[in-house]
Design a protein around this motif. Structure first.
Motif, PDB file in Angstrom:
ATOM      1  N   ARG A  65      19.592  36.784  38.645  1.00 47.14           N
ATOM      2  CA  ARG A  65      20.319  35.347  38.784  1.00 47.14           C
ATOM      3  C   ARG A  65      21.218  35.373  40.218  1.00 47.14           C
ATOM      4  N   CYS A  66      20.922  34.550  41.208  1.00 48.51           N
ATOM      5  CA  CYS A  66      21.418  34.660  42.562  1.00 48.51           C
ATOM      6  C   CYS A  66      22.271  33.621  42.761  1.00 48.51           C
ATOM      7  N   ARG A  67      23.538  33.693  43.414  1.00 48.62           N
ATOM      8  CA  ARG A  67      24.198  32.688  44.055  1.00 48.62           C
ATOM      9  C   ARG A  67      24.417  32.876  45.457  1.00 48.62           C
ATOM     10  N   PRO A  68      24.655  31.656  46.272  1.00 52.80           N
ATOM     11  CA  PRO A  68      25.246  31.611  47.669  1.00 52.80           C
ATOM     12  C   PRO A  68      26.442  32.237  47.833  1.00 52.80           C
ATOM     13  N   LEU A  69      26.644  33.129  48.982  1.00 49.80           N
ATOM     14  CA  LEU A  69      28.051  33.574  49.269  1.00 49.80           C
ATOM     15  C   LEU A  69      28.272  33.062  50.677  1.00 49.80           C
ATOM     16  N   GLU A  70      29.239  32.030  50.705  1.00 51.92           N
ATOM     17  CA  GLU A  70      29.441  31.574  51.988  1.00 51.92           C
ATOM     18  C   GLU A  70      30.350  32.353  52.856  1.00 51.92           C
ATOM     19  N   ALA A  76      13.367  33.766  45.463  1.00 56.99           N
ATOM     20  CA  ALA A  76      14.655  33.695  44.881  1.00 56.99           C
ATOM     21  C   ALA A  76      15.778  33.764  45.718  1.00 56.99           C
ATOM     22  N   LEU A  77      15.645  34.909  46.396  1.00 53.96           N
ATOM     23  CA  LEU A  77      16.810  35.309  47.418  1.00 53.96           C
ATOM     24  C   LEU A  77      16.913  34.332  48.867  1.00 53.96           C
ATOM     25  N   THR A  83      24.819  42.939  42.638  1.00 57.53           N
ATOM     26  CA  THR A  83      24.531  43.158  43.991  1.00 57.53           C
ATOM     27  C   THR A  83      24.722  42.147  45.142  1.00 57.53           C
ATOM     28  N   ARG A  84      24.703  42.492  46.394  1.00 61.65           N
ATOM     29  CA  ARG A  84      25.072  41.722  47.673  1.00 61.65           C
ATOM     30  C   ARG A  84      24.170  41.702  48.464  1.00 61.65           C
ATOM     31  N   HIS A  85      23.403  40.799  49.014  1.00 61.80           N
ATOM     32  CA  HIS A  85      22.126  40.738  49.719  1.00 61.80           C
ATOM     33  C   HIS A  85      22.699  40.039  50.999  1.00 61.80           C
ATOM     34  N   ALA A 105      22.393  28.469  57.491  1.00 63.71           N
ATOM     35  CA  ALA A 105      21.686  29.168  56.312  1.00 63.71           C
ATOM     36  C   ALA A 105      21.524  30.685  56.609  1.00 63.71           C
ATOM     37  N   ASP A 106      21.406  30.823  58.258  1.00 66.29           N
ATOM     38  CA  ASP A 106      21.007  32.240  58.521  1.00 66.29           C
ATOM     39  C   ASP A 106      22.356  33.120  58.359  1.00 66.29           C
ATOM     40  N   ARG A 107      23.495  32.676  58.405  1.00 67.74           N
ATOM     41  CA  ARG A 107      24.593  33.277  58.146  1.00 67.74           C
ATOM     42  C   ARG A 107      25.135  33.581  56.375  1.00 67.74           C
ATOM     43  N   ARG A 108      24.350  33.030  55.803  1.00 68.61           N
ATOM     44  CA  ARG A 108      24.844  32.756  54.390  1.00 68.61           C
ATOM     45  C   ARG A 108      24.022  34.079  53.651  1.00 68.61           C
ATOM     46  N   GLU A 109      25.134  34.814  53.009  1.00 65.82           N
ATOM     47  CA  GLU A 109      24.590  35.871  52.197  1.00 65.82           C
ATOM     48  C   GLU A 109      24.530  35.704  50.687  1.00 65.82           C
TER      49      GLU A 109
END
Length: 615
Positions: A300-305, A262-263, A216-218, A314-318
């Protein structure tokens, strides 16, 4: 194919290691190195043939052949450093220098070679870099301006009229051919890029469609922007229903903080996070009706720059997350936890059993040993006949008590292993109740407990094991008397119902707590779990009662409240022969062992036969 394989392998070895991890970048490096290296080598190899056919070369011809070394040097530079854009800039600079020198020697801006300045930015376009194209264009325009300036100042030699047309045609044709080669190279790179991208997308599409995990992409607000097709199988809903906040709406209310945390932490801190939560899943039950249940999900979450976003934005990071069904693992963990708790209860039950048995066996054994030794020394102690008879009676009572304890354990073991045989026969249950009340009347008077019975005279006969019903009623009544305080009352009643007879024993004694009530009837469990309380017993009475009722196909129910008393109801069918459960046959020759269960707790009753305990 076999002729070009060594060449292809050699060119592959010249690709810088930093470019070998990406197929498109490696393809661009090969497209830069191969034509320059091979073209220059072929041209230099033809130089002797050219000298043989032409004779002594001119200055311009020597300059052109000398320039053929430059592409080899730029290819070597790229192979050693991996700096693709810098190599293109060097190539553009070398080509611009050669064209400028040749044009300056053959008439300036009107020279046949000046047309090659147009090729310089075209060649740079293969780099797919704006910076390189801008640099190459600047070099070409600068060279053209220099030629114009030198021609205006009459600093350049005039072109030969006889060869002007031929050289101009040669320049145009050669430039067109070179440009065509560049166009073919660009098309080859574009085609390679397309197929590499298609293959990459196909691989990811294959993984996304066939893996059981959900990707998933959040967005910044936690909403689902993308979900892989496996989400439909995992959650039992269409992808469109799960996008946005559809997935959040399905998360169990108690687990939503963990999901959002987590998100949020992943987006705010740019660190990987994981969480486990329950999600509602829609489905179809066995009857074809819509049903839903909750499944455990590990995320399991990972940041998407985002491209162009600063590290602190951080407000633009998915967030990209992988969701996996861990319901089976959770069930295993719960089973392990239940097994651990059961093992602890079994250990506690063993301790209670040993403590209870040590008391129930040691007390009568001490009485038997003590009074028998006194009888052996009757001459020295000068015991009269009355005293001897009293001691003999105490020994007999103690022996009967030991026998009752052992019989209770054996009966419980037989019931647990389905080896307890019952013999149904027709009889009047009212007589059994009256007999038990007569036997326990003395014990009730000694305890100052009123023992009453309410049995109608027209109570129908029952087909059951008379000995088993006698043991059931005796255990229930003796329990009720034992746990009723002085001045209390015990009532036993019976009534006929539709195809059954209900036997009720109720008292206004100490009662049982809700915590212990759920476990009453388990072997060796004694309510209160206290070893030094004033009530004795092995904890087998109600266990035997429940087992005997089950063998008759009957029902057992209990209600109790601390300080108010207990009510136990036994329902037995009028014909137990037809209603009792079918006993499973054991293989011929297999002997069932006698097992004393140690993994259960409980009971608040005494042996199945009346005894008089000695001090």
């Amino acid at each position: 194919m076999g002729l070009f394989a060594p060449v292809r392998d050699y060119v592959e070895t010249l690709v810088h290691p930093s470019a070998q991890h990406d197929a498109l970048t490696a393809s661009r490096h090969r497209a830069f190195i191969a034509p320059r290296l091979l073209g220059s080598i072929i041209a230099l190899a033809s130089f002797p043939v050219y000298l043989f056919a032409r004779g002594t070369p001119t200055t311009i011809e020597l300059m052109v052949f000398a320039w053929l070394v430059v592409p080899i040097l730029t290819a070597y530079f790229l192979s050693r450093t991996g700096r693709y854009e810098s190599a293109h800039v060097l190539s553009s600079l070398a080509l611009t220098g050669l064209v400028t020198a040749v044009a300056a020697s053959t008439g300036g801006i009107v020279s046949f070679a000046a047309i090659w300045l147009v090729v310089v930015p075209l060649e740079a376009a293969l780099s797919a870099s704006r910076r390189v194209v801008a640099t190459a264009s600047t070099l070409a325009l600068g060279a053209a301006g220099l030629l114009v300036l030198l021609g205006a100042e009459h600093l350049l030699p005039l072109p030969s009229p006889s060869s002007h047309a031929a050289l101009a045609a040669l320049g145009i044709v050669s430039a067109a051919l070179y440009a065509a080669g560049l166009a073919l190279g660009a098309e080859a790179l574009a085609r390679t890029s397309f197929w590499l991208l298609y293959a990459e997308e196909d691989r990811y599409r294959l993984l996304a469609r066939n893996m059981t995990d959900v990707i998933t992409r959040h967005g910044r607000d936690g909403g689902v922007l993308f979900m892989s097709p496996a989400g439909e199988t995992l959650f039992g809903a269409r992808i469109a229903e799960l996008q946005g906040h559809g997935l959040f709406d399905r998360v169990h209310v108690a687990d939503r903080p963990a999901y959002l945390t987590a998100l949020g932490d992943t987006a705010a801190l740019a660190e990987s996070r994981s969480a486990e939560f329950r999600v509602r899943r829609d489905g179809i039950d066995a009857h074809g009706h819509p049903a839903m249940d909750f499944v455990w999900i590990e995320m399991r979450c990972r940041p998407l720059e985002q491209a162009g976003a600063d590290a602190g934005e951080a407000d633009r990071r998915e967030v990209v997350a992988v969701l996996r069904d861990v319901t089976g693992r959770k069930q295993q963990q719960q089973a392990l936890e239940d097994a651990r708790a059961e093992a602890e209860r079994a250990n506690a039950a063993k301790s209670r059993f040993l403590a209870t048995m040590s008391h129930e066996l040691r007390t009568p054994l001490n009485a038997i040993i003590g009074f028998s030794e006194m009888l052996k020394r009757e001459a020295a102690l000068m015991l009269d006949a009355k005293r001897r008879n009293e001691y003999a009676g105490l020994i007999n009572d103690s022996g009967n008590h030991l026998l009752a304890v052992v019989n209770g354990i054996l009966d419980m073991s037989k019931i647990e292993t389905d080896n307890f045989e019952i013999t149904p026969e027709p009889f009047n249950p009212g007589q059994v109740i009256a007999s038990c009340c007569d036997i326990l009347a003395l014990r009730a008077r000694e305890a100052d407990v009123a023992l009453e019975r309410l049995v109608p005279g027209d109570l129908p006969e029952i087909v059951a094991d008379k000995r088993a019903l006698n043991q059931i009623m005796f255990n229930l009544l003796s329990n009720a008397i034992r746990f009723t305080d002085r001045g209390g009352k015990v009532l036993v009643s019976a009534r006929a119902e539709a195809g059954n007879i209900a036997f009720v024993v109720e008292d206004n004694g100490v009662g049982i707590s809700d915590e212990d009530l759920a476990r009453v009837g388990e072997p060796y469990f004694q309510a209160g779990a206290s070893y030094d309380r004033r009530h004795g017993g092995t904890g087998l009475g109600l266990s035997i009662v429940k087992g005997l009722v089950r063998l008759h196909g009957g029902e057992f129910s209990i209600r109790s409240r601390v300080g108010e008393g207990t009510r136990i109801t036994i329902g037995l069918p009028l014909d137990c022969e037809r209603s009792r459960p079918v006993k499973k046959k054991r293989p011929h020759g297999v002997v069932s062992p006698i097992i004393i269960p140690m993994n259960q707790s409980a009971g608040t009753v005494q042996p199945a036969s009346p005894v008089k305990k000695s001090a």
